[in-house]
Design a protein around this motif. Structure first.
Motif, PDB file in Angstrom:
ATOM      1  N   MET A  51      70.066   2.422  11.480  1.00 11.17           N
ATOM      2  CA  MET A  51      69.751   2.722  10.077  1.00 11.17           C
ATOM      3  C   MET A  51      68.743   1.737   9.510  1.00 11.17           C
ATOM      4  O   MET A  51      67.836   2.121   8.755  1.00 11.17           O
ATOM      5  N   ALA A  52      68.868   0.458   9.864  1.00  9.97           N
ATOM      6  CA  ALA A  52      67.926  -0.546   9.378  1.00  9.97           C
ATOM      7  C   ALA A  52      66.529  -0.306   9.935  1.00  9.97           C
ATOM      8  O   ALA A  52      65.520  -0.435   9.225  1.00  9.97           O
ATOM      9  N   THR A  53      66.457   0.052  11.221  1.00 11.35           N
ATOM     10  CA  THR A  53      65.167   0.348  11.844  1.00 11.35           C
ATOM     11  C   THR A  53      64.549   1.599  11.224  1.00 11.35           C
ATOM     12  O   THR A  53      63.349   1.637  10.920  1.00 11.35           O
ATOM     13  N   SER A  54      65.370   2.619  11.028  1.00 12.87           N
ATOM     14  CA  SER A  54      64.881   3.865  10.444  1.00 12.87           C
ATOM     15  C   SER A  54      64.344   3.641   9.040  1.00 12.87           C
ATOM     16  O   SER A  54      63.315   4.211   8.658  1.00 12.87           O
ATOM     17  N   ALA A  55      65.023   2.791   8.253  1.00 16.22           N
ATOM     18  CA  ALA A  55      64.577   2.505   6.887  1.00 16.22           C
ATOM     19  C   ALA A  55      63.316   1.640   6.889  1.00 16.22           C
ATOM     20  O   ALA A  55      62.344   1.934   6.184  1.00 16.22           O
ATOM     21  N   THR A  56      63.318   0.590   7.688  1.00 15.70           N
ATOM     22  CA  THR A  56      62.160  -0.316   7.734  1.00 15.70           C
ATOM     23  C   THR A  56      60.928   0.390   8.259  1.00 15.70           C
ATOM     24  O   THR A  56      59.810   0.163   7.786  1.00 15.70           O
ATOM     25  N   CYS A  57      61.125   1.257   9.235  1.00 17.27           N
ATOM     26  CA  CYS A  57      60.009   2.005   9.828  1.00 17.27           C
ATOM     27  C   CYS A  57      59.756   3.322   9.100  1.00 17.27           C
ATOM     28  O   CYS A  57      59.029   4.191   9.601  1.00 17.27           O
ATOM     29  N   VAL A  58      60.378   3.471   7.913  1.00 13.58           N
ATOM     30  CA  VAL A  58      60.246   4.642   7.035  1.00 13.58           C
ATOM     31  C   VAL A  58      60.298   5.948   7.822  1.00 13.58           C
ATOM     32  O   VAL A  58      59.436   6.801   7.693  1.00 13.58           O
ATOM     33  N   THR A  59      61.359   6.081   8.616  1.00 14.83           N
ATOM     34  CA  THR A  59      61.534   7.272   9.437  1.00 14.83           C
ATOM     35  C   THR A  59      62.454   8.287   8.768  1.00 14.83           C
ATOM     36  O   THR A  59      62.062   9.416   8.494  1.00 14.83           O
ATOM     37  N   GLY A  60      63.700   7.908   8.498  1.00 13.15           N
ATOM     38  CA  GLY A  60      64.624   8.816   7.834  1.00 13.15           C
ATOM     39  C   GLY A  60      65.666   9.425   8.733  1.00 13.15           C
ATOM     40  O   GLY A  60      66.563  10.116   8.259  1.00 13.15           O
ATOM     41  N   ARG A 419      55.940   3.006  13.996  1.00 15.66           N
ATOM     42  CA  ARG A 419      55.563   2.436  12.692  1.00 15.66           C
ATOM     43  C   ARG A 419      54.436   1.424  12.803  1.00 15.66           C
ATOM     44  O   ARG A 419      53.478   1.464  12.036  1.00 15.66           O
ATOM     45  N   ILE A 420      54.541   0.498  13.739  1.00 19.86           N
ATOM     46  CA  ILE A 420      53.503  -0.538  13.815  1.00 19.86           C
ATOM     47  C   ILE A 420      52.282  -0.033  14.573  1.00 19.86           C
ATOM     48  O   ILE A 420      51.198  -0.606  14.466  1.00 19.86           O
ATOM     49  N   GLY A 421      52.448   1.041  15.343  1.00 13.12           N
ATOM     50  CA  GLY A 421      51.327   1.616  16.072  1.00 13.12           C
ATOM     51  C   GLY A 421      51.251   1.099  17.493  1.00 13.12           C
ATOM     52  O   GLY A 421      51.363  -0.114  17.726  1.00 13.12           O
ATOM     53  N   PRO A 422      51.061   1.995  18.468  1.00 17.68           N
ATOM     54  CA  PRO A 422      50.962   1.571  19.872  1.00 17.68           C
ATOM     55  C   PRO A 422      49.844   0.562  20.113  1.00 17.68           C
ATOM     56  O   PRO A 422      50.002  -0.374  20.894  1.00 17.68           O
ATOM     57  N   LEU A 423      48.703   0.754  19.437  1.00 18.26           N
ATOM     58  CA  LEU A 423      47.587  -0.172  19.643  1.00 18.26           C
ATOM     59  C   LEU A 423      47.904  -1.552  19.091  1.00 18.26           C
ATOM     60  O   LEU A 423      47.574  -2.568  19.713  1.00 18.26           O
ATOM     61  N   THR A 424      48.538  -1.606  17.915  1.00 14.68           N
ATOM     62  CA  THR A 424      48.908  -2.889  17.335  1.00 14.68           C
ATOM     63  C   THR A 424      49.875  -3.623  18.251  1.00 14.68           C
ATOM     64  O   THR A 424      49.738  -4.829  18.477  1.00 14.68           O
TER      65      THR A 424
END
Length: 448
Positions: A51-60, A419-424
Motif C-alpha cells: 500500500m505504501a509503494t502503491s501510494a508513493t508511486c501513485v498507482t492505486g 514511477r521513477i522510470g526504467p531509464l532513471t
C-alpha cells in the motif's frame, strides 16, 4: 534540501531520486504497520509495504480496501504519500526550502532538473514555484466541486473529507478511493457512472495531472508568448488522439455490453473516462472485470503508453510513443529525418525512446512470466496487472486482492520502477561513463 547530501560525488540525481522514493516508502510502510492505521488490527508487513509503494508511486492498486479497512489516520498516511509521490519528493522538499527562505544550490538545481525531466536548469526554481501553485489551485478547486456533489449523498463533514481525498488522489493519478463501503471492496466510482459532475471533474483532474507541469505552465503562458513549445504540442496533440480514439473504440466494443444499461450521455461519459483513466488515472466507473477481452487489451495498450514526462503519471510516456510513431511514419515515407511540427527530432531522442520502450517491454514480459507461475489467474489478467503496475494506472481485473506474497513483491517492484522510470533506474545503477577512444568500422545487417 541540504539533508539530501548532494555534495557527495557518488550520489547523482537519479540515485537521489530513487533513494528518496525508497525513503518515502519505508516511512509509509512503518506508519501503516501501526495499529492506529487499521480498523481490523495490525496490517501485515507485506500489505503495508504494498500500500505504501502503491501510494508513493501513485498507482492505486490496493490489497486492502482503503475505505473500510483503513482508519482515518491510515487514509491520511496514504494521502500524504501520494501527494509527495505525485508532485515528487524533490518538489515538496523545495517547497520547504522556499518557505524557510533558504538558498537552493547549483547541485540541488541539477536534482530539480532531473526530477522534472527538464533539459536545462534555466528557470527551474521558477517552474517549481509555479508547479506548486498550479497544483494547489487545481486540487483545491477539485476538492470544492467534489465536496459540493458529495454533500447530496452524505453529511457535510464527510463530504468535505471525501472531496479533499479524491481530488488529491485523482489529480496525482493515484487512483485510491473511499467508496468500497458503498459497493463492496475495490468498486471504484461505479456509483457515479452517469453523474456528469463527478465524471467531468475526474477527467479534468486526471488530464491536468497527466499532461505534465511543463505543458501546464506553457499553456498558461500562451497568451503572453502566443506560441507553444514543441514538447507541449506533441503532448497535447498525442493526448487528444489517444483519448479520442480510445473513447471511440471503447464505445464501439462495449456499446452492447457494459454500456448497454446506460443512457446516451452516460455511455459517452463512461467511454471518455475509461479512455482517460488508463493513462495512469486509476479511477473507474465501469467494473473492469466485466469488460470484453478486446477492451481489456485496449486498456493494456493505453496503460503501457502512460502519461507525459514531468507529470504525476507513469508508462513509457506519451512523447516516447509519439517519437516512435513518427519514426515509423518517416521510414515508411522514405525520409531520413523525423519531423514533428516542422522540427527535426535528434537521433539521441530516438535512441532514448527506443531504449525506454524496449527496457519497459522486457520488464513487463519478465514480470508477466513470473506472475503466470505464482498466481492462479488467466494470462490476460496477469498481463493486465503487470502493465497496470508498471504504468502506475491502478486498475485491475480483480487479481490484486488475490495476489500471493511473491506476486505482491513482484508488483511492488513494477510499481517502483514504473514511477521513477526504467531509464532513471538504469542511470542510477550504471557505472561511471568512460570516454570511447576509438570506433569500430560500420557494418550492415539485413532487416526484415
Amino acid at each position: 534540501m541540504a539533508n539530501l547530501n548532494l555534495g557527495s560525488p557518488k550520489l547523482t540525481p537519479p540515485k537521489i531520486l530513487s533513494l528518496g522514493f525508497l525513503l518515502l516508502i519505508a516511512v509509509g510502510t512503518t506508519l501503516l504497520c501501526l495499529p492506529a492505521s487499521s480498523t481490523t488490527g495490525r496490517i501485515h508487513f507485506i500489505d503495508a509495504l504494498f500500500m505504501a509503494t502503491s501510494a508513493t508511486c501513485v498507482t492505486g492498486l490496493a490489497v486492502i480496501d482503503t475505505g473500510t479497512q483503513l482508519t482515518t489516520f491510515g487514509q491520511i498516511v496514504l494521502l500524504v504519500l501520494f501527494q509527495f509521490g505525485g508532485l515528487g519528493f524533490v518538489t515538496m522538499a523545495t517547497l520547504i526550502t522556499l518557505v524557510l527562505n533558504k538558498r537552493i544550490s547549483l547541485k540541488e538545481r541539477l536534482l530539480l532538473q532531473e526530477s522534472m525531466n527538464q533539459n536545462s536548469m534555466q528557470g527551474i526554481v521558477l517552474l517549481i514555484r509555479r508547479v506548486l501553485l498550479y497544483s494547489l489551485v487545481i486540487q483545491l478547486s477539485g476538492a470544492i466541486l467534489l465536496a459540493g456533489r458529495f454533500m447530496l449523498d452524505m453529511p457535510i463533514g464527510k463530504a468535505v473529507y471525501y472531496g479533499i481525498f479524491h481530488s488529491i488522489s485523482i489529480f496525482n493519478n493515484a487512483g485510491f478511493d473511499l467508496f468500497g463501503d458503498i459497493h463492496g471492496p475495490f468498486s471504484g466510482l461505479t456509483r457515479y457512472v452517469e453523474d456528469p459532475i463527478v465524471n467531468i471533474i475526474s477527467m479534468l483532474l486526471i488530464f491536468l495531472g497527466g499532461i505534465g507541469f511543463i505543458v501546464m505552465a506553457d499553456v498558461i503562458d500562451f497568451r503572453k508568448r502566443r506560441r507553444l513549445t514543441l514538447h507541449s504540442k506533441v503532448v497535447l496533440s498525442a493526448s487528444a488522439v489517444l483519448i479520442g480514439l480510445g473513447a471511440v473504440i471503447f464505445f464501439g466494443l462495449e456499446l452492447n455490453h457494459t454500456l448497454k444499461p446506460l443512457h446516451a450521455g452516460g455511455k459517452v461519459m463512461a467511454s471518455f473516462l475509461q479512455a482517460v483513466t488508463p493513462r495512469s488515472g486509476g479511477v473507474t466507473t465501469i467494473d473492469i472485470p466485466l469488460l470484453r477481452e478486446s477492451t481489456h487489451f485496449l486498456l493494456i495498450l493505453l496503460m503501457f503508453i502512460g502519461a507525459a514526462p514531468g507529470s504525476t503519471g507513469g508508462g513509457i510516456k506519451i512523447t516516447t510513443f509519439a517519437i516512435l510513431a513518427s519514426a515509423v511514419y518517416a521510414r515508411l515515407r522514405g525520409r531520413e529525418d523525423i519531423i514533428m511540427f516542422r522540427h527535426r527530432i535528434s537521433k539521441d531522442n530516438v535512441y532514448r525512446a527506443i531504449t525506454m520502450t524496449l527496457l519497459s517491454l522486457m520488464l513487463v514480459v519478465m514480470a508477466t512470466m513470473l506472475l503466470s507461475v505464482t498466481e492462479r489467474a488467466s494470462f490476460l489478467a496477469v498481463l493486465f496487472e503487470a502493465v497496470s503496475a508498471f504504468g502506475t494506472s491502478g486498475i485491475t481485473m480483480g487479481l490484486t486482492p488475490e495476489l500471493t506474497t511473491t506476486g505482491k513483491a513482484l508488483i511492488i517492484i513494477l510499481m517502483f520502477v514504473g514511477r521513477i522510470g526504467p531509464l532513471t533506474l538504469a542511470y542510477a545503477l550504471k557505472p561511471k561513463k568512460s570516454k570511447e577512444l576509438y570506433r569500430y568500422p560500420e557494418g550492415n545487417i539485413t532487416i526484415g
